[in-house]
Write a protein that holds these residues in place. Structure first.
Motif, PDB file in Angstrom:
ATOM      1  N   GLU A 207      22.947 -63.205 113.596  1.00 23.93           N
ATOM      2  CA  GLU A 207      22.804 -63.463 115.029  1.00 23.93           C
ATOM      3  C   GLU A 207      24.132 -63.268 115.762  1.00 23.93           C
ATOM      4  N   TRP A 208      24.157 -62.287 116.661  1.00 26.21           N
ATOM      5  CA  TRP A 208      25.285 -62.109 117.568  1.00 26.21           C
ATOM      6  C   TRP A 208      25.277 -63.256 118.584  1.00 26.21           C
ATOM      7  N   ARG A 209      26.421 -63.598 119.128  1.00 27.53           N
ATOM      8  CA  ARG A 209      26.504 -64.647 120.151  1.00 27.53           C
ATOM      9  C   ARG A 209      25.679 -64.259 121.377  1.00 27.53           C
ATOM     10  N   ASP A 210      25.837 -63.001 121.831  1.00 27.88           N
ATOM     11  CA  ASP A 210      25.088 -62.487 122.987  1.00 27.88           C
ATOM     12  C   ASP A 210      25.352 -60.983 123.077  1.00 27.88           C
ATOM     13  N   HIS A 211      24.786 -60.350 124.083  1.00 22.00           N
ATOM     14  CA  HIS A 211      24.973 -58.898 124.225  1.00 22.00           C
ATOM     15  C   HIS A 211      26.428 -58.541 124.557  1.00 22.00           C
ATOM     16  N   ASP A 212      27.136 -59.416 125.250  1.00 24.18           N
ATOM     17  CA  ASP A 212      28.557 -59.163 125.532  1.00 24.18           C
ATOM     18  C   ASP A 212      29.363 -59.133 124.239  1.00 24.18           C
ATOM     19  N   ALA A 213      28.996 -59.985 123.285  1.00 23.79           N
ATOM     20  CA  ALA A 213      29.690 -60.006 121.995  1.00 23.79           C
ATOM     21  C   ALA A 213      29.481 -58.697 121.243  1.00 23.79           C
ATOM     22  N   ILE A 214      28.282 -58.153 121.323  1.00 27.23           N
ATOM     23  CA  ILE A 214      28.015 -56.867 120.675  1.00 27.23           C
ATOM     24  C   ILE A 214      28.916 -55.787 121.273  1.00 27.23           C
ATOM     25  N   ALA A 215      28.999 -55.767 122.590  1.00 25.58           N
ATOM     26  CA  ALA A 215      29.858 -54.782 123.266  1.00 25.58           C
ATOM     27  C   ALA A 215      31.324 -54.986 122.888  1.00 25.58           C
ATOM     28  N   ALA A 216      31.761 -56.237 122.836  1.00 25.58           N
ATOM     29  CA  ALA A 216      33.158 -56.537 122.488  1.00 25.58           C
ATOM     30  C   ALA A 216      33.471 -56.091 121.059  1.00 25.58           C
ATOM     31  N   ALA A 217      32.515 -56.251 120.160  1.00 23.13           N
ATOM     32  CA  ALA A 217      32.730 -55.839 118.770  1.00 23.13           C
ATOM     33  C   ALA A 217      33.015 -54.354 118.668  1.00 23.13           C
ATOM     34  N   HIS A 218      32.368 -53.574 119.512  1.00 24.55           N
ATOM     35  CA  HIS A 218      32.553 -52.120 119.478  1.00 24.55           C
ATOM     36  C   HIS A 218      33.908 -51.677 120.023  1.00 24.55           C
ATOM     37  N   GLU A 219      34.713 -52.633 120.479  1.00 22.42           N
ATOM     38  CA  GLU A 219      36.062 -52.323 120.963  1.00 22.42           C
ATOM     39  C   GLU A 219      37.149 -53.078 120.205  1.00 22.42           C
ATOM     40  N   HIS A 220      36.762 -54.011 119.351  1.00 18.32           N
ATOM     41  CA  HIS A 220      37.747 -54.851 118.666  1.00 18.32           C
ATOM     42  C   HIS A 220      38.329 -54.104 117.458  1.00 18.32           C
ATOM     43  N   PRO A 221      39.650 -53.965 117.382  1.00 22.32           N
ATOM     44  CA  PRO A 221      40.275 -53.185 116.295  1.00 22.32           C
ATOM     45  C   PRO A 221      39.910 -53.662 114.890  1.00 22.32           C
ATOM     46  N   ARG A 222      39.862 -54.968 114.681  1.00 24.57           N
ATOM     47  CA  ARG A 222      39.557 -55.475 113.332  1.00 24.57           C
ATOM     48  C   ARG A 222      38.106 -55.165 112.946  1.00 24.57           C
ATOM     49  N   VAL A 223      37.187 -55.285 113.905  1.00 18.87           N
ATOM     50  CA  VAL A 223      35.784 -54.972 113.629  1.00 18.87           C
ATOM     51  C   VAL A 223      35.632 -53.476 113.362  1.00 18.87           C
ATOM     52  N   LEU A 224      36.288 -52.657 114.147  1.00 14.37           N
ATOM     53  CA  LEU A 224      36.214 -51.208 113.938  1.00 14.37           C
ATOM     54  C   LEU A 224      36.776 -50.817 112.572  1.00 14.37           C
ATOM     55  N   GLU A 225      37.834 -51.493 112.149  1.00 11.01           N
ATOM     56  CA  GLU A 225      38.418 -51.249 110.824  1.00 11.01           C
ATOM     57  C   GLU A 225      37.397 -51.596 109.731  1.00 11.01           C
ATOM     58  N   MET A 226      36.744 -52.747 109.886  1.00 12.62           N
ATOM     59  CA  MET A 226      35.736 -53.163 108.912  1.00 12.62           C
ATOM     60  C   MET A 226      34.572 -52.176 108.896  1.00 12.62           C
ATOM     61  N   TRP A 227      34.116 -51.762 110.061  1.00 14.53           N
ATOM     62  CA  TRP A 227      32.996 -50.826 110.122  1.00 14.53           C
ATOM     63  C   TRP A 227      33.351 -49.468 109.536  1.00 14.53           C
ATOM     64  N   ALA A 228      34.616 -49.085 109.582  1.00 20.53           N
ATOM     65  CA  ALA A 228      35.043 -47.842 108.927  1.00 20.53           C
ATOM     66  C   ALA A 228      34.856 -47.957 107.416  1.00 20.53           C
ATOM     67  N   CYS A 229      35.102 -49.132 106.875  1.00 22.95           N
ATOM     68  CA  CYS A 229      34.861 -49.357 105.446  1.00 22.95           C
ATOM     69  C   CYS A 229      33.372 -49.250 105.137  1.00 22.95           C
ATOM     70  N   TYR A 230      32.543 -49.769 106.027  1.00 21.08           N
ATOM     71  CA  TYR A 230      31.091 -49.630 105.863  1.00 21.08           C
ATOM     72  C   TYR A 230      30.704 -48.152 105.853  1.00 21.08           C
ATOM     73  N   ASP A 231      31.257 -47.387 106.789  1.00 21.20           N
ATOM     74  CA  ASP A 231      30.936 -45.963 106.867  1.00 21.20           C
ATOM     75  C   ASP A 231      31.264 -45.239 105.564  1.00 21.20           C
ATOM     76  N   ALA A 232      32.310 -45.690 104.879  1.00 16.22           N
ATOM     77  CA  ALA A 232      32.717 -45.046 103.630  1.00 16.22           C
ATOM     78  C   ALA A 232      31.745 -45.349 102.489  1.00 16.22           C
ATOM     79  N   CYS A 233      31.043 -46.484 102.554  1.00 17.16           N
ATOM     80  CA  CYS A 233      30.200 -46.848 101.413  1.00 17.16           C
ATOM     81  C   CYS A 233      28.698 -46.860 101.713  1.00 17.16           C
ATOM     82  N   CYS A 234      28.309 -46.571 102.971  1.00 18.82           N
ATOM     83  CA  CYS A 234      26.869 -46.575 103.244  1.00 18.82           C
ATOM     84  C   CYS A 234      26.507 -45.675 104.418  1.00 18.82           C
ATOM     85  N   GLU A 235      25.216 -45.423 104.505  1.00 18.70           N
ATOM     86  CA  GLU A 235      24.627 -44.793 105.683  1.00 18.70           C
ATOM     87  C   GLU A 235      23.756 -45.854 106.327  1.00 18.70           C
ATOM     88  N   TYR A 236      23.529 -45.744 107.619  1.00 19.41           N
ATOM     89  CA  TYR A 236      22.717 -46.719 108.329  1.00 19.41           C
ATOM     90  C   TYR A 236      21.289 -46.212 108.419  1.00 19.41           C
TER      91      TYR A 236
END
Length: 107
Positions: free
Chosen positions: A56-85
């Motif tokens: 559960e995301w906090r709200d839709h603003d949190a989802i948008a903020a995640a797509h700009e947060h450097p640490r989240v983007l770094e983590m998602w890059a690791c996801y991209d390396a090991c999976c497809e969505y």
């Protein structure tokens, strides 16, 4: 009330363990950044190895903020390396009335 999502991850060849290791800190990191609620996540595995994560995301603003947060983007890059969505319709048992999944964990 937060925004409940189900993320569908298909591990790349040989990356199942790496993906599962990434998942241990996924939602806890989002919580530390105040982007996800304290509702425990549920992580399941489909019969073909696809991982389903419900959280559960906090709200839709949190989802948008995640797509700009450097640490989240770094983590998602690791996801991209090991999976497809994927989507729920990609699951082999998506058409079953009561699909069954293996419980992996709650984070």
């Amino acid at each position: 009330m937060g925004v409940h999502v189900m993320a569908i991850y298909r591990p790349r060849d040989g990356q199942q363990a790496a993906l599962e290791a990434e998942m241990v800190d996924h939602v806890p990191l989002l919580r530390r950044l105040q982007l996800a609620t304290d509702t425990p996540s549920r992580v399941l595995r489909a019969s073909d190895g696809t991982i389903i994560e419900h959280f559960e995301w906090r709200d839709h603003d949190a989802i948008a903020a995640a797509h700009e947060h450097p640490r989240v983007l770094e983590m998602w890059a690791c996801y991209d390396a090991c999976c497809e969505y994927g989507t729920l319709t990609d699951l082999p048992n998506a058409t079953a009335m009561f699909p069954e999944f293996e419980f992996i964990g709650s984070y």
